[in-house]
Design a protein around this motif. Structure first.
Motif, PDB file in Angstrom:
ATOM      1  N   MET A   8      31.391  14.192 -13.907  1.00 40.98           N
ATOM      2  CA  MET A   8      31.105  14.429 -12.500  1.00 40.98           C
ATOM      3  C   MET A   8      30.894  13.099 -11.781  1.00 40.98           C
ATOM      4  O   MET A   8      30.177  12.226 -12.255  1.00 40.98           O
ATOM      5  CB  MET A   8      29.856  15.309 -12.378  1.00 40.98           C
ATOM      6  N   ILE A   9      31.509  12.952 -10.629  1.00 42.85           N
ATOM      7  CA  ILE A   9      31.416  11.717  -9.847  1.00 42.85           C
ATOM      8  C   ILE A   9      30.068  11.674  -9.135  1.00 42.85           C
ATOM      9  O   ILE A   9      29.692  12.635  -8.461  1.00 42.85           O
ATOM     10  CB  ILE A   9      32.562  11.624  -8.828  1.00 42.85           C
ATOM     11  N   PRO A  10      29.319  10.566  -9.302  1.00 43.80           N
ATOM     12  CA  PRO A  10      28.047  10.448  -8.575  1.00 43.80           C
ATOM     13  C   PRO A  10      28.281  10.508  -7.063  1.00 43.80           C
ATOM     14  O   PRO A  10      29.218   9.889  -6.548  1.00 43.80           O
ATOM     15  CB  PRO A  10      27.518   9.075  -8.986  1.00 43.80           C
ATOM     16  N   LEU A  11      27.433  11.272  -6.385  1.00 40.68           N
ATOM     17  CA  LEU A  11      27.567  11.463  -4.946  1.00 40.68           C
ATOM     18  C   LEU A  11      26.248  11.111  -4.261  1.00 40.68           C
ATOM     19  O   LEU A  11      25.197  11.621  -4.648  1.00 40.68           O
ATOM     20  CB  LEU A  11      27.945  12.917  -4.641  1.00 40.68           C
ATOM     21  N   TYR A  12      26.330  10.253  -3.269  1.00 42.55           N
ATOM     22  CA  TYR A  12      25.171   9.863  -2.476  1.00 42.55           C
ATOM     23  C   TYR A  12      25.449  10.186  -1.014  1.00 42.55           C
ATOM     24  O   TYR A  12      26.559   9.979  -0.539  1.00 42.55           O
ATOM     25  CB  TYR A  12      24.906   8.351  -2.600  1.00 42.55           C
ATOM     26  N   SER A  13      24.429  10.675  -0.331  1.00 45.86           N
ATOM     27  CA  SER A  13      24.492  10.828   1.125  1.00 45.86           C
ATOM     28  C   SER A  13      23.624   9.737   1.721  1.00 45.86           C
ATOM     29  O   SER A  13      22.453   9.597   1.351  1.00 45.86           O
ATOM     30  CB  SER A  13      23.966  12.204   1.549  1.00 45.86           C
ATOM     31  N   LEU A  14      24.201   8.954   2.609  1.00 42.46           N
ATOM     32  CA  LEU A  14      23.518   7.804   3.197  1.00 42.46           C
ATOM     33  C   LEU A  14      23.488   7.957   4.710  1.00 42.46           C
ATOM     34  O   LEU A  14      24.540   8.101   5.342  1.00 42.46           O
ATOM     35  CB  LEU A  14      24.245   6.517   2.815  1.00 42.46           C
ATOM     36  N   TYR A  15      22.295   7.942   5.274  1.00 41.27           N
ATOM     37  CA  TYR A  15      22.095   8.022   6.725  1.00 41.27           C
ATOM     38  C   TYR A  15      21.455   6.719   7.183  1.00 41.27           C
ATOM     39  O   TYR A  15      20.478   6.263   6.573  1.00 41.27           O
ATOM     40  CB  TYR A  15      21.136   9.172   7.075  1.00 41.27           C
ATOM     41  N   THR A  16      21.996   6.120   8.239  1.00 35.16           N
ATOM     42  CA  THR A  16      21.372   4.927   8.810  1.00 35.16           C
ATOM     43  C   THR A  16      21.226   5.083  10.317  1.00 35.16           C
ATOM     44  O   THR A  16      21.977   5.818  10.960  1.00 35.16           O
ATOM     45  CB  THR A  16      22.182   3.636   8.522  1.00 35.16           C
ATOM     46  N   ASP A  17      20.251   4.376  10.858  1.00 38.09           N
ATOM     47  CA  ASP A  17      20.066   4.325  12.315  1.00 38.09           C
ATOM     48  C   ASP A  17      19.325   3.043  12.635  1.00 38.09           C
ATOM     49  O   ASP A  17      18.606   2.491  11.793  1.00 38.09           O
ATOM     50  CB  ASP A  17      19.286   5.538  12.817  1.00 38.09           C
ATOM     51  N   ALA A  18      19.499   2.581  13.851  1.00 37.61           N
ATOM     52  CA  ALA A  18      18.818   1.382  14.316  1.00 37.61           C
ATOM     53  C   ALA A  18      18.054   1.686  15.589  1.00 37.61           C
ATOM     54  O   ALA A  18      18.406   2.603  16.338  1.00 37.61           O
ATOM     55  CB  ALA A  18      19.829   0.258  14.582  1.00 37.61           C
ATOM     56  N   ALA A  19      17.006   0.915  15.806  1.00 36.85           N
ATOM     57  CA  ALA A  19      16.215   1.007  17.037  1.00 36.85           C
ATOM     58  C   ALA A  19      16.012  -0.407  17.550  1.00 36.85           C
ATOM     59  O   ALA A  19      15.672  -1.309  16.778  1.00 36.85           O
ATOM     60  CB  ALA A  19      14.872   1.679  16.758  1.00 36.85           C
ATOM     61  N   THR A  20      16.236  -0.590  18.854  1.00 37.38           N
ATOM     62  CA  THR A  20      16.085  -1.908  19.477  1.00 37.38           C
ATOM     63  C   THR A  20      15.224  -1.784  20.723  1.00 37.38           C
ATOM     64  O   THR A  20      15.392  -0.845  21.508  1.00 37.38           O
ATOM     65  CB  THR A  20      17.468  -2.491  19.853  1.00 37.38           C
ATOM     66  N   GLN A  21      14.320  -2.718  20.888  1.00 33.81           N
ATOM     67  CA  GLN A  21      13.495  -2.799  22.091  1.00 33.81           C
ATOM     68  C   GLN A  21      14.184  -3.834  22.998  1.00 33.81           C
ATOM     69  O   GLN A  21      14.150  -5.030  22.719  1.00 33.81           O
ATOM     70  CB  GLN A  21      12.069  -3.223  21.715  1.00 33.81           C
ATOM     71  N   PRO A  22      14.864  -3.378  24.069  1.00 42.27           N
ATOM     72  CA  PRO A  22      15.656  -4.293  24.893  1.00 42.27           C
ATOM     73  C   PRO A  22      14.853  -5.454  25.498  1.00 42.27           C
ATOM     74  O   PRO A  22      15.365  -6.568  25.582  1.00 42.27           O
ATOM     75  CB  PRO A  22      16.225  -3.398  25.992  1.00 42.27           C
ATOM     76  N   GLN A  23      13.611  -5.205  25.902  1.00 38.51           N
ATOM     77  CA  GLN A  23      12.831  -6.268  26.536  1.00 38.51           C
ATOM     78  C   GLN A  23      12.514  -7.412  25.564  1.00 38.51           C
ATOM     79  O   GLN A  23      12.590  -8.575  25.923  1.00 38.51           O
ATOM     80  CB  GLN A  23      11.519  -5.725  27.132  1.00 38.51           C
ATOM     81  N   SER A  24      12.163  -7.072  24.333  1.00 40.22           N
ATOM     82  CA  SER A  24      11.783  -8.102  23.362  1.00 40.22           C
ATOM     83  C   SER A  24      12.952  -8.542  22.494  1.00 40.22           C
ATOM     84  O   SER A  24      12.905  -9.617  21.899  1.00 40.22           O
ATOM     85  CB  SER A  24      10.672  -7.578  22.449  1.00 40.22           C
ATOM     86  N   GLY A  25      13.984  -7.703  22.397  1.00 40.11           N
ATOM     87  CA  GLY A  25      15.105  -8.019  21.516  1.00 40.11           C
ATOM     88  C   GLY A  25      14.801  -7.747  20.051  1.00 40.11           C
ATOM     89  O   GLY A  25      15.602  -8.090  19.180  1.00 40.11           O
ATOM     90  N   LEU A  26      13.662  -7.122  19.762  1.00 42.09           N
ATOM     91  CA  LEU A  26      13.326  -6.787  18.380  1.00 42.09           C
ATOM     92  C   LEU A  26      14.116  -5.563  17.946  1.00 42.09           C
ATOM     93  O   LEU A  26      14.309  -4.624  18.728  1.00 42.09           O
ATOM     94  CB  LEU A  26      11.833  -6.495  18.238  1.00 42.09           C
ATOM     95  N   SER A  27      14.549  -5.574  16.696  1.00 48.28           N
ATOM     96  CA  SER A  27      15.282  -4.437  16.141  1.00 48.28           C
ATOM     97  C   SER A  27      14.781  -4.116  14.742  1.00 48.28           C
ATOM     98  O   SER A  27      14.301  -4.990  14.026  1.00 48.28           O
ATOM     99  CB  SER A  27      16.786  -4.737  16.054  1.00 48.28           C
ATOM    100  N   ALA A  28      14.928  -2.849  14.389  1.00 48.09           N
ATOM    101  CA  ALA A  28      14.598  -2.382  13.050  1.00 48.09           C
ATOM    102  C   ALA A  28      15.568  -1.268  12.699  1.00 48.09           C
ATOM    103  O   ALA A  28      16.229  -0.707  13.569  1.00 48.09           O
ATOM    104  CB  ALA A  28      13.155  -1.894  12.989  1.00 48.09           C
ATOM    105  N   GLY A  29      15.634  -0.967  11.413  1.00 48.87           N
ATOM    106  CA  GLY A  29      16.559   0.062  10.977  1.00 48.87           C
ATOM    107  C   GLY A  29      15.906   1.054  10.053  1.00 48.87           C
ATOM    108  O   GLY A  29      14.874   0.769   9.434  1.00 48.87           O
ATOM    109  N   GLY A  30      16.522   2.226   9.970  1.00 46.98           N
ATOM    110  CA  GLY A  30      16.088   3.263   9.052  1.00 46.98           C
ATOM    111  C   GLY A  30      17.219   3.620   8.117  1.00 46.98           C
ATOM    112  O   GLY A  30      18.371   3.741   8.532  1.00 46.98           O
ATOM    113  N   ILE A  31      16.875   3.760   6.843  1.00 39.85           N
ATOM    114  CA  ILE A  31      17.851   4.102   5.813  1.00 39.85           C
ATOM    115  C   ILE A  31      17.313   5.300   5.041  1.00 39.85           C
ATOM    116  O   ILE A  31      16.197   5.246   4.506  1.00 39.85           O
ATOM    117  CB  ILE A  31      18.081   2.917   4.842  1.00 39.85           C
TER     118      ILE A  31
END
Length: 138
Positions: free
Chosen positions: A1-24
């Protein structure tokens, strides 16, 4: 059986500060792994590419040689990321597209699916939590 992974990503950015973070959010054998990551990107589009590249790079590192027999179902609510991967091209983000494609290369198969934000809430919440944590430290 072939290993199967589901991967979800998203990013969030604060436009005023330019800070960004991500979720995995990674799902394999009904087990979830969640990560919030700090990003260097200062715009949301760049952050979306960066978090996806980090996610694939980390998964490849964790799996090692098993990547060659692994299928990844990749979910993103970023239309620019999804469309760019389909075309293997993005006018203003080609370096980011190339980096993401390189990060996906070790895997046997990667299927990219655009999903609406409401279907990506796990990664979305992780990205926002990581961004708020960055803002609190600042």
């Amino acid at each position: 059986m072939i290993p199967l992974y589901s991967l979800y990503t998203d990013a969030a950015t604060q436009p005023q500060s330019g800070l960004s973070a991500g979720g995995i959010l990674l799902i394999h054998n009904h087990q979830q792994t969640q990560h919030g990551v700090t990003l260097t990107a200062t715009t949301n589009h760049l952050a979306e590419f960066e978090v996806a590249t980090i996610a694939f790079t980390q998964l490849a590192h964790d799996l090692g040689a098993a990547c060659a027999t692994t299928t990844v179902l990749f979910y993103t609510d970023s239309q620019i990321v999804s469309q760019s991967l389909d075309k293997r091209y993005a006018k203003h983000y080609q370096a980011q597209v190339d980096a993401l494609l390189a990060a996906q290369r070790p895997f046997q198969l990667v299927l990219t699916q655009w999903v609406p934000e409401k279907q990506n809430m796990g990664a979305h919440t992780l990205a926002n939590q990581a961004l708020h944590a960055r803002e609190d430290v600042k």
